[in-house]
Design an enzyme around this catalytic site. Sequence first.
Site, PDB file in Angstrom:
ATOM      1  N   GLY A  92      42.577  55.489  55.982  1.00 36.57           N
ATOM      2  CA  GLY A  92      42.222  54.077  56.023  1.00 36.57           C
ATOM      3  C   GLY A  92      43.407  53.190  55.683  1.00 36.57           C
ATOM      4  O   GLY A  92      44.180  53.515  54.781  1.00 36.57           O
ATOM      5  N   THR A 109      45.994  54.025  49.057  1.00 34.80           N
ATOM      6  CA  THR A 109      44.550  53.993  49.254  1.00 34.80           C
ATOM      7  C   THR A 109      43.960  52.876  48.411  1.00 34.80           C
ATOM      8  O   THR A 109      44.333  52.704  47.247  1.00 34.80           O
ATOM      9  CB  THR A 109      43.841  55.321  48.893  1.00 34.80           C
ATOM     10  OG1 THR A 109      42.427  55.147  49.027  1.00 34.80           O
ATOM     11  CG2 THR A 109      44.142  55.773  47.480  1.00 34.80           C
ATOM     12  N   ASP A 116      41.055  52.994  47.420  1.00 33.07           N
ATOM     13  CA  ASP A 116      40.088  53.660  46.543  1.00 33.07           C
ATOM     14  C   ASP A 116      40.670  54.005  45.175  1.00 33.07           C
ATOM     15  O   ASP A 116      39.919  54.296  44.243  1.00 33.07           O
ATOM     16  CB  ASP A 116      39.569  54.938  47.197  1.00 33.07           C
ATOM     17  CG  ASP A 116      38.750  54.661  48.453  1.00 33.07           C
ATOM     18  OD1 ASP A 116      38.046  53.647  48.473  1.00 33.07           O
ATOM     19  OD2 ASP A 116      38.842  55.452  49.402  1.00 33.07           O
ATOM     20  N   MET A 141      33.587  49.203  48.946  1.00 29.58           N
ATOM     21  CA  MET A 141      34.020  50.551  49.312  1.00 29.58           C
ATOM     22  C   MET A 141      34.246  51.425  48.090  1.00 29.58           C
ATOM     23  O   MET A 141      34.707  50.957  47.053  1.00 29.58           O
ATOM     24  CB  MET A 141      35.295  50.483  50.154  1.00 29.58           C
ATOM     25  CG  MET A 141      35.051  50.054  51.589  1.00 29.58           C
ATOM     26  SD  MET A 141      36.586  50.076  52.558  1.00 29.58           S
ATOM     27  CE  MET A 141      35.917  49.738  54.203  1.00 29.58           C
ATOM     28  N   GLY A 142      33.965  52.707  48.252  1.00 26.62           N
ATOM     29  CA  GLY A 142      34.125  53.687  47.183  1.00 26.62           C
ATOM     30  C   GLY A 142      33.140  54.811  47.398  1.00 26.62           C
ATOM     31  O   GLY A 142      31.975  54.693  47.019  1.00 26.62           O
ATOM     32  N   GLU A 162      29.494  51.730  47.734  1.00 26.94           N
ATOM     33  CA  GLU A 162      28.807  52.245  48.919  1.00 26.94           C
ATOM     34  C   GLU A 162      28.340  53.684  48.716  1.00 26.94           C
ATOM     35  O   GLU A 162      27.385  54.131  49.345  1.00 26.94           O
ATOM     36  CB  GLU A 162      29.747  52.201  50.125  1.00 26.94           C
ATOM     37  CG  GLU A 162      30.981  53.084  49.968  1.00 26.94           C
ATOM     38  CD  GLU A 162      31.944  53.020  51.135  1.00 26.94           C
ATOM     39  OE1 GLU A 162      31.643  52.304  52.117  1.00 26.94           O
ATOM     40  OE2 GLU A 162      32.999  53.686  51.078  1.00 26.94           O
ATOM     41  N   LEU A 182      36.967  44.086  55.358  1.00 34.31           N
ATOM     42  CA  LEU A 182      37.617  42.874  54.844  1.00 34.31           C
ATOM     43  C   LEU A 182      38.430  43.168  53.586  1.00 34.31           C
ATOM     44  O   LEU A 182      39.514  42.606  53.385  1.00 34.31           O
ATOM     45  CB  LEU A 182      36.576  41.800  54.546  1.00 34.31           C
ATOM     46  CG  LEU A 182      35.817  41.235  55.745  1.00 34.31           C
ATOM     47  CD1 LEU A 182      34.682  40.337  55.263  1.00 34.31           C
ATOM     48  CD2 LEU A 182      36.748  40.474  56.666  1.00 34.31           C
ATOM     49  N   GLN A 183      37.919  44.062  52.746  1.00 39.09           N
ATOM     50  CA  GLN A 183      38.596  44.305  51.467  1.00 39.09           C
ATOM     51  C   GLN A 183      39.914  45.048  51.616  1.00 39.09           C
ATOM     52  O   GLN A 183      40.722  45.065  50.688  1.00 39.09           O
ATOM     53  CB  GLN A 183      37.662  45.049  50.512  1.00 39.09           C
ATOM     54  CG  GLN A 183      37.130  46.357  51.035  1.00 39.09           C
ATOM     55  CD  GLN A 183      35.745  46.682  50.511  1.00 39.09           C
ATOM     56  OE1 GLN A 183      35.546  46.830  49.301  1.00 39.09           O
ATOM     57  NE2 GLN A 183      34.775  46.811  51.396  1.00 39.09           N
ATOM     58  N   ARG A 184      40.145  45.648  52.775  1.00 39.89           N
ATOM     59  CA  ARG A 184      41.402  46.371  52.947  1.00 39.89           C
ATOM     60  C   ARG A 184      42.348  45.702  53.950  1.00 39.89           C
ATOM     61  O   ARG A 184      43.467  46.178  54.138  1.00 39.89           O
ATOM     62  CB  ARG A 184      41.134  47.818  53.375  1.00 39.89           C
ATOM     63  CG  ARG A 184      40.590  47.984  54.780  1.00 39.89           C
ATOM     64  CD  ARG A 184      40.213  49.423  55.042  1.00 39.89           C
ATOM     65  NE  ARG A 184      39.946  49.672  56.446  1.00 39.89           N
ATOM     66  CZ  ARG A 184      39.392  50.773  56.916  1.00 39.89           C
ATOM     67  NH1 ARG A 184      39.024  51.727  56.078  1.00 39.89           N
ATOM     68  NH2 ARG A 184      39.205  50.944  58.213  1.00 39.89           N
TER      69      ARG A 184
END
Length: 407
Positions: A11, A140, A142, A186-187, A242, A297-299
């Site tokens: 990602g 990442t 994450d 995300m996660g 998520e 959007l967050q990335r």
Amino acid sequence: MKNVIVGQSGGPTAVINSSLLGVFKTAKTMGAKTVYGMRHGILGLLKKDLVDLGTVIRSELDMDLLKRTPSSFLGSCRYKLPDPSSDEKTYKDIFGYLTELGIDAFFYIGGNDSMDTIAKLSDYGARIGSGIRFVGVPKTIDNDLAVTDHTPGFGSAAKYVATTVKEIIRDGLVYDYPVVSVIEIMGRNAGWLTAAAALAKGEDCEGVDAVYLPEHVFDERKFLERTSELLNGRSAVIAVSEGVKTADGRYVCEAGRSVDYVDAFGHRQLDGTARHLAALVANKFKIKTRAIELSSLQRCAAHISSRVDMTEAFNVGAAAVKAAAGGMSGIMIALDRVSDDPYICVTHPCDVKSVANIEKKVPLEWITDDGTGVSDEIVHYIYPLVQAEIAPLWVEGLPHHILPLKR
């Protein structure tokens, strides 16, 4: 080093191209004749789909645009290299082509799965006596890579999450009736990014009302009880990863639907957690709810990148080249936090096998006992990573990016 090659995998992030620039600029400064870019990660190498980066990054302006451009400039992939014991031909093809190109060093910018690629290639190279050096460059959103204090990409995503949550909270104050907003962040198995929602709290903001991370078992009954406590003629904002799971190991987002897509690394597509929980609240309490999925959007929100994050992303790319030039292989460049105040972070090489396929999760002591919040420790941990900004280059009112590679 005469020729080097670099790829991006997994990602994307808002600053992954800053790491690419770190590799490119440092390699050229150290005398590399050609810096090849793999189109779509290791798949580009297997398909001999490469680009000479010197032909597309030609000026200081190109470099400035590249580091301000979100997503992976070279394209990405989620391809799992086979075990050489079961498919040695793939490795013979890879090393044959790298030798044909005169490659001295191979750099791969990615997360857990990408470090698996570096581990396999470096092991095979050592076995056949190849002099090619293989170095991993971490990224990442994450923040789940082992050994490194944090990962480039996380700080900018955390900054976006905290900012957006803060604005959503303010939006919810408008109404004279309660509204519950459930924000899905995300996660998959690690809740670092969702925990960043806690940064919204300050003198001008009450903060998020509840935070649910995948490290803690999710109980729908307790979730509704907690929501009932929050509702007292007021609105509530809830942040949820998520990947939260129930006690039986089922992803909450799988309730009432089948998730069919699975990638090469066995990761199922996750989405719908916020929609499911918002529907539970609406049906239980007969009130208005909103399900907000921050999704990609967050990335990709490069307009709100953290300057600290962008600088560190460049630094790990540069450090990777220097390590390879010094003869190192089978490593990843990690970040080591020396001090919080003032914030100081340095790079160091680590064995890539200590990172590959290992997930670093949020310590349970940083999560409240009831699983509905996080401690001050994690806020203090994230806070330095979201500091400062780097403005886009605006053209006609919109951020300008480097031209994409032609298909």
